[in-house]
Motif scaffolding. Sequence first.
Motif, mmCIF file in Angstrom:
data_model
loop_
_atom_site.group_PDB
_atom_site.id
_atom_site.type_symbol
_atom_site.label_atom_id
_atom_site.label_comp_id
_atom_site.label_asym_id
_atom_site.label_seq_id
_atom_site.Cartn_x
_atom_site.Cartn_y
_atom_site.Cartn_z
ATOM 1 N N LEU A 117 0.804 -1.223 0.000
ATOM 2 C CA LEU A 117 0.000 0.000 0.000
ATOM 3 C C LEU A 117 0.836 1.271 0.000
ATOM 4 O O LEU A 117 0.422 2.282 -0.574
ATOM 5 N N VAL A 118 1.977 1.229 0.681
ATOM 6 C CA VAL A 118 2.836 2.409 0.799
ATOM 7 C C VAL A 118 4.284 1.959 0.620
ATOM 8 O O VAL A 118 4.718 0.993 1.250
ATOM 9 N N GLU A 119 5.017 2.654 -0.218
ATOM 10 C CA GLU A 119 6.428 2.334 -0.414
ATOM 11 C C GLU A 119 7.189 2.452 0.908
ATOM 12 O O GLU A 119 6.989 3.427 1.652
ATOM 13 N N PRO A 120 8.040 1.470 1.229
ATOM 14 C CA PRO A 120 8.812 1.576 2.478
ATOM 15 C C PRO A 120 9.590 2.875 2.604
ATOM 16 O O PRO A 120 9.809 3.359 3.722
ATOM 17 N N GLY A 121 9.983 3.453 1.478
ATOM 18 C CA GLY A 121 10.706 4.718 1.541
ATOM 19 C C GLY A 121 9.913 5.826 2.198
ATOM 20 O O GLY A 121 10.489 6.731 2.817
ATOM 21 N N ALA A 122 8.578 5.771 2.087
ATOM 22 C CA ALA A 122 7.744 6.792 2.726
ATOM 23 C C ALA A 122 7.827 6.677 4.245
ATOM 24 O O ALA A 122 7.885 7.686 4.959
ATOM 25 N N TYR A 123 7.834 5.429 4.753
ATOM 26 C CA TYR A 123 8.019 5.235 6.191
ATOM 27 C C TYR A 123 9.423 5.680 6.606
ATOM 28 O O TYR A 123 9.611 6.330 7.637
ATOM 29 N N ARG A 124 10.405 5.282 5.797
ATOM 30 C CA ARG A 124 11.798 5.582 6.117
ATOM 31 C C ARG A 124 12.023 7.086 6.230
ATOM 32 O O ARG A 124 12.742 7.552 7.131
ATOM 33 N N ALA A 125 11.412 7.838 5.340
ATOM 34 C CA ALA A 125 11.588 9.287 5.355
ATOM 35 C C ALA A 125 10.957 9.930 6.582
ATOM 36 O O ALA A 125 11.463 10.927 7.110
ATOM 37 N N ARG A 126 9.851 9.385 7.049
ATOM 38 C CA ARG A 126 9.127 9.978 8.175
ATOM 39 C C ARG A 126 9.619 9.487 9.533
ATOM 40 O O ARG A 126 9.356 10.117 10.561
ATOM 41 N N LEU A 127 10.303 8.359 9.555
ATOM 42 C CA LEU A 127 10.625 7.717 10.830
ATOM 43 C C LEU A 127 11.451 8.603 11.760
ATOM 44 O O LEU A 127 11.180 8.632 12.980
ATOM 45 N N PRO A 128 12.446 9.356 11.292
ATOM 46 C CA PRO A 128 13.153 10.241 12.234
ATOM 47 C C PRO A 128 12.230 11.255 12.899
ATOM 48 O O PRO A 128 12.380 11.538 14.097
#
Length: 319
Positions: free
Chosen positions: A172-183
């Motif tokens: 549903l969502v590219e892992p990169g989107a999580y990676r960018a927001r995680l910090p």
Amino acid sequence: MTATRRPVAVLGECVADAFVAPAGTEGPGLRLDVLPGGGPANTAVALARLGTPTHLVARLSGDVFGGLFRRRLAESGVRTDLCPDAGEPSTLAVAGLGPDGAAEYSFHAEGTADWQWTREELAPVAAADPAALHTGSLALVRAPGAAAVEELLARLRPTTTISLDPNVRPLLVEPGAYRARLPRWCALADLLRLSEDDLAHLHPGLAPEAACDSWHRAGVPLVVVTLGGAGALVSYDGRREHVPAPPVRVVDTVGAGDAFTAGLLHRLHEAGALGGRLDSLAPPLLSEAVAFGTAVAAATCAVRGANPPYAGQLAGAMT
């Protein structure tokens, strides 16, 4: 520490989990068995069944699946007064089970109720004065509502413990989107819980200890990486501990991580540790809370679907 009766709030989606009937089932076509699910909803149900006063904050559709969600929440003792009625349809996930009991999903989620949060819909959460707010999964990353959810975390943070579970869903969502927001999420959070699958999606090949160090540097004091049958890695400001999982005959693993988080938060809530920053946890309390989480997860793995235990059902396993 003294116990608080301030409730715990869980914000996120309810999902209709449609399980494919086992191979060999008679009849043409495909048979589906639909059960109520969704990571945040599963966590709220598990918390309430353990005895923690729990609000779910979810946009509940008026469709047939919305009725299914409401019945499950009411029967489990989850408070739904912070759930706005949604005109959009519910999210549907079709799950097939692999030989190890792990679920493989396909999602039907475009334009559904769970992601349409507005600031006005979320405003009443602050009045509930939650000791902790647990969120994550898709509600924290999917537009258009994700920005409003992040704003709520920042608003509640001065008096509320913030718990996050990214629950990465690459379909549903590219892992990169999580990676960018995680910090940014780590700067808001007191507790970050991820599975080993989440870690593999976010940082392929990175050792869990190195990942924990990077998240600590971003601001979150407590990180727990759940490792399935191998238990959990706990990193509290860099101090590591491995907590084993109890043995269990696995039926499926659906909802196990959500149940673990509920068990951990329940024990911390009982001890009066929630309601602000997790900057002074006693190591014995943290170890016991994580061990309790593994027991709740194991009990969930022993039954079909996301059906976490009630407190009385765990009495023989752990008190």
